[in-house]
Design a protein around this motif. Structure first.
Motif, PDB file in Angstrom:
ATOM      1  N   GLU A 126       0.833  -1.209   0.000  1.00 59.25           N
ATOM      2  CA  GLU A 126       0.000   0.000   0.000  1.00 59.25           C
ATOM      3  C   GLU A 126       0.867   1.259   0.000  1.00 59.25           C
ATOM      4  N   TYR A 127       1.937   1.244   0.775  1.00 58.40           N
ATOM      5  CA  TYR A 127       2.801   2.427   0.840  1.00 58.40           C
ATOM      6  C   TYR A 127       3.515   2.668  -0.494  1.00 58.40           C
ATOM      7  N   LEU A 128       4.019   1.598  -1.110  1.00 59.28           N
ATOM      8  CA  LEU A 128       4.725   1.743  -2.381  1.00 59.28           C
ATOM      9  C   LEU A 128       3.806   2.291  -3.469  1.00 59.28           C
ATOM     10  N   VAL A 129       2.560   1.820  -3.482  1.00 60.68           N
ATOM     11  CA  VAL A 129       1.595   2.305  -4.474  1.00 60.68           C
ATOM     12  C   VAL A 129       1.315   3.800  -4.285  1.00 60.68           C
ATOM     13  N   SER A 130       1.334   4.259  -3.043  1.00 59.52           N
ATOM     14  CA  SER A 130       0.993   5.657  -2.751  1.00 59.52           C
ATOM     15  C   SER A 130       2.142   6.627  -2.994  1.00 59.52           C
ATOM     16  N   GLN A 131       3.331   6.127  -3.288  1.00 58.80           N
ATOM     17  CA  GLN A 131       4.495   6.998  -3.440  1.00 58.80           C
ATOM     18  C   GLN A 131       4.378   7.934  -4.641  1.00 58.80           C
ATOM     19  N   VAL A 132       4.926   9.127  -4.477  1.00 57.49           N
ATOM     20  CA  VAL A 132       5.039  10.097  -5.570  1.00 57.49           C
ATOM     21  C   VAL A 132       6.515  10.194  -5.958  1.00 57.49           C
ATOM     22  N   ASN A 133       6.805  10.170  -7.245  1.00 58.19           N
ATOM     23  CA  ASN A 133       8.192  10.202  -7.742  1.00 58.19           C
ATOM     24  C   ASN A 133       9.074   9.145  -7.064  1.00 58.19           C
ATOM     25  N   PRO A 134       8.681   7.884  -7.152  1.00 56.81           N
ATOM     26  CA  PRO A 134       9.447   6.815  -6.484  1.00 56.81           C
ATOM     27  C   PRO A 134      10.812   6.604  -7.123  1.00 56.81           C
ATOM     28  N   GLU A 135      11.720   6.049  -6.323  1.00 54.82           N
ATOM     29  CA  GLU A 135      13.078   5.796  -6.814  1.00 54.82           C
ATOM     30  C   GLU A 135      13.136   4.636  -7.794  1.00 54.82           C
ATOM     31  N   PHE A 136      12.237   3.662  -7.643  1.00 51.53           N
ATOM     32  CA  PHE A 136      12.312   2.436  -8.424  1.00 51.53           C
ATOM     33  C   PHE A 136      10.964   2.103  -9.056  1.00 51.53           C
ATOM     34  N   LYS A 137      11.020   1.190 -10.028  1.00 52.47           N
ATOM     35  CA  LYS A 137       9.814   0.556 -10.542  1.00 52.47           C
ATOM     36  C   LYS A 137       9.686  -0.788  -9.842  1.00 52.47           C
ATOM     37  N   TYR A 138       8.459  -1.164  -9.481  1.00 53.26           N
ATOM     38  CA  TYR A 138       8.240  -2.383  -8.709  1.00 53.26           C
ATOM     39  C   TYR A 138       7.278  -3.327  -9.432  1.00 53.26           C
ATOM     40  N   THR A 139       7.550  -4.607  -9.326  1.00 57.31           N
ATOM     41  CA  THR A 139       6.564  -5.633  -9.658  1.00 57.31           C
ATOM     42  C   THR A 139       6.363  -6.487  -8.418  1.00 57.31           C
ATOM     43  N   ILE A 140       5.130  -6.557  -7.956  1.00 53.62           N
ATOM     44  CA  ILE A 140       4.793  -7.387  -6.799  1.00 53.62           C
ATOM     45  C   ILE A 140       4.235  -8.717  -7.295  1.00 53.62           C
ATOM     46  N   ILE A 141       4.873  -9.811  -6.910  1.00 53.72           N
ATOM     47  CA  ILE A 141       4.314 -11.141  -7.137  1.00 53.72           C
ATOM     48  C   ILE A 141       3.612 -11.534  -5.841  1.00 53.72           C
ATOM     49  N   GLY A 142       2.277 -11.536  -5.888  1.00 50.47           N
ATOM     50  CA  GLY A 142       1.487 -11.810  -4.691  1.00 50.47           C
ATOM     51  C   GLY A 142       1.181 -13.289  -4.574  1.00 50.47           C
ATOM     52  N   LEU A 143       1.823 -13.951  -3.615  1.00 53.15           N
ATOM     53  CA  LEU A 143       1.594 -15.377  -3.392  1.00 53.15           C
ATOM     54  C   LEU A 143       0.357 -15.527  -2.509  1.00 53.15           C
ATOM     55  N   ASP A 144      -0.753 -15.895  -3.142  1.00 53.86           N
ATOM     56  CA  ASP A 144      -2.035 -15.954  -2.453  1.00 53.86           C
ATOM     57  C   ASP A 144      -2.126 -17.207  -1.585  1.00 53.86           C
ATOM     58  N   PRO A 145      -2.133 -17.069  -0.256  1.00 51.21           N
ATOM     59  CA  PRO A 145      -2.164 -18.244   0.623  1.00 51.21           C
ATOM     60  C   PRO A 145      -3.462 -19.042   0.515  1.00 51.21           C
ATOM     61  N   GLN A 146      -4.522 -18.415   0.019  1.00 52.46           N
ATOM     62  CA  GLN A 146      -5.798 -19.107  -0.118  1.00 52.46           C
ATOM     63  C   GLN A 146      -6.024 -19.665  -1.524  1.00 52.46           C
ATOM     64  N   SER A 147      -5.125 -19.326  -2.458  1.00 54.44           N
ATOM     65  CA  SER A 147      -5.240 -19.790  -3.857  1.00 54.44           C
ATOM     66  C   SER A 147      -6.648 -19.573  -4.394  1.00 54.44           C
ATOM     67  N   LYS A 148      -7.149 -18.358  -4.267  1.00 52.55           N
ATOM     68  CA  LYS A 148      -8.535 -18.057  -4.628  1.00 52.55           C
ATOM     69  C   LYS A 148      -8.778 -18.169  -6.137  1.00 52.55           C
ATOM     70  N   THR A 149      -7.795 -17.775  -6.929  1.00 48.56           N
ATOM     71  CA  THR A 149      -7.984 -17.755  -8.380  1.00 48.56           C
ATOM     72  C   THR A 149      -6.872 -18.542  -9.069  1.00 48.56           C
ATOM     73  N   PRO A 150      -7.136 -19.076 -10.255  1.00 49.75           N
ATOM     74  CA  PRO A 150      -6.086 -19.812 -10.972  1.00 49.75           C
ATOM     75  C   PRO A 150      -5.003 -18.875 -11.480  1.00 49.75           C
ATOM     76  N   TYR A 151      -3.839 -19.442 -11.739  1.00 56.19           N
ATOM     77  CA  TYR A 151      -2.726 -18.639 -12.255  1.00 56.19           C
ATOM     78  C   TYR A 151      -2.950 -18.306 -13.726  1.00 56.19           C
ATOM     79  N   THR A 152      -2.816 -17.013 -14.070  1.00 54.71           N
ATOM     80  CA  THR A 152      -2.925 -16.578 -15.465  1.00 54.71           C
ATOM     81  C   THR A 152      -1.687 -15.820 -15.935  1.00 54.71           C
ATOM     82  N   GLY A 153      -0.918 -15.264 -14.983  1.00 54.86           N
ATOM     83  CA  GLY A 153       0.227 -14.439 -15.351  1.00 54.86           C
ATOM     84  C   GLY A 153      -0.160 -13.024 -15.735  1.00 54.86           C
ATOM     85  N   GLU A 154      -1.445 -12.681 -15.579  1.00 54.90           N
ATOM     86  CA  GLU A 154      -1.913 -11.334 -15.931  1.00 54.90           C
ATOM     87  C   GLU A 154      -1.184 -10.283 -15.095  1.00 54.90           C
TER      88      GLU A 154
END
Length: 385
Positions: free
Chosen positions: A34-62
């Motif tokens: 949440e904090y990284l998303v709210s940043q203005v003029n961030p130092e880096f570009k980020y990709t978050i790989i969210g490992l869902d502990p409940q496996s709610k949805t199938p993997y698509t790579g979207e």
């Protein structure tokens, strides 16, 4: 010049921050995200790989865009949607390996050390360790225990990851196995600090605790504390927040409540989201935390952040920084602790001072910036070479 790319591998149940939570590391990672998303003029570009502990949805790579500088990719923890039963660690590492090969990041930061062992990634890596061997791990079977307590610790010794821990217990355990590490604490969600708490002056006393219902959390001690209040003549109740992660243990707790004649005094609410938890804290008089082991211990700090006075066991950050918390008026559970001691604490607890003192040390911006500084330091060293 394009910004350097950081891949964050995080256990996450939601990116609609706080709407869902599996506790522990999930809660911490939601704060970082949440904090990284709210940043203005961030130092880096980020990709978050969210490992869902409940496996709610199938993997698509979207790839889901959360902000101009933050992308998100869901990865279910298990293969259940495929119809094939693949061991979780194999499933996760296989997809992590493919994703990292495609993303080509400058640095990978994971909150699960096991996800690096088959990643094939040879660049800069940081791992935040939240549990290690038997420390803060649930017993989930002989094979799983052998893998995570024996096999994986031997494999990761051959790696050169930069290791961060959330508390001194982990740091000591890792040092015995030859791992140097640095401590960066977990943050406290700003929603708890923003909650408006007014001391309840009524004669009734509402105690509240929050934990996964597992033996390690020792919720039975919270129930015993309630019994002491009732025996002393107080109109006291206990609210227990948290899912029944261990059904046998949960039934033992309910039997204890019945044996003590507290059926009308204890309310098991189950799993709640952040907004619901805050409301429960705001309506309480006293926070209780009776866990036997924590590598950090975020829940009692969240109680303090709302404004609740706190009784706790000496675990995690509450052991590492005991003098700091005692100065805030926190009481530590012991055989010598009396109901009179607790009454005095309830009367003297300074809500404003407690909240502001805690916020200055554990706010999300401060803690996240320590990681950003670490990213910068590691990447700058690589540039110098």
């Amino acid at each position: 010049m394009p910004k350097q790319h950081i891949v964050l591998i995080m256990p996450l149940s939601a990116y609609e921050w706080g709407t869902e939570n599996c506790g522990g590391v999930d809660s911490v990672c939601q704060m970082f995200g949440e904090y990284l998303v709210s940043q203005v003029n961030p130092e880096f570009k980020y990709t978050i790989i969210g490992l869902d502990p409940q496996s709610k949805t199938p993997y698509t790579g979207e790839v889901i865009s959360l902000a101009e500088h933050v992308d998100f990719i869901w990865l279910p923890c298990s293969s259940k949607h495929t119809g094939f039963k693949i061991p979780g660690i194999v499933w996760q590492n296989w997809h992590i390996r493919k994703l990292l090969k495609k993303l080509k990041p400058n640095l990978v930061h994971t909150h699960l050390w096991s996800l690096l062992i088959g990643s094939g990634y040879n660049g800069n890596t940081i791992v935040t360790v939240h549990s290690y061997k038997k420390i803060a791990r649930r017993n989930v079977g002989l094979i799983n225990n052998f893998l995570y307590e024996k096999v994986i610790p031997q494999i990761i010794k051959k790696r050169n990851d930069h290791v961060v821990v959330v508390g001194k217990q982990l740091q000591r355990a890792l040092l015995k196995d030859g791992f140097e590490s640095e401590v960066i604490h977990n943050p406290i969600d700003q929603a708890y600090f923003n909650a408006h708490y007014i001391r309840n002056e009524q004669k009734s006393i509402k105690l509240v605790t929050c934990a996964l219902l597992t033996p390690r959390k020792k919720v039975e001690h919270s129930i015993n504390l309630l019994s002491r209040f009732v025996d002393a003549g107080f109109n006291a109740t206990l609210t227990v927040i948290g899912p029944a992660a261990d059904n046998v243990y949960t039934e033992q707790l309910k039997k204890q409540v019945s044996t003590l004649g507290l059926e009308n005094k204890v309310n098991f609410l189950g799993k709640l989201n952040k907004v619901e938890i805050v409301k429960q804290y705001q309506s309480a008089n006293l926070g209780i935390f009776t866990s036997s082991e924590e590598t950090f211990g975020l829940v009692p700090l969240e109680m303090l952040a709302v404004g609740l006075p706190l009784i706790t066991t000496e675990v995690g950050i509450l052991e590492d920084e005991k003098v700091f918390f005692e100065r805030m008026g926190v009481l530590y559970l012991s055989d010598s602790l009396t109901v009179k001691d607790i009454q005095d604490m309830l009367t003297s607890h300074n809500i404003i001072t407690s909240k502001s003192t805690l916020e200055s040390k554990f706010n999300t911006a401060c803690i996240t910036q320590k990681y950003i500084d670490l990213y910068t330091s590691i990447l700058d060293k690589q540039t110098d070479v």
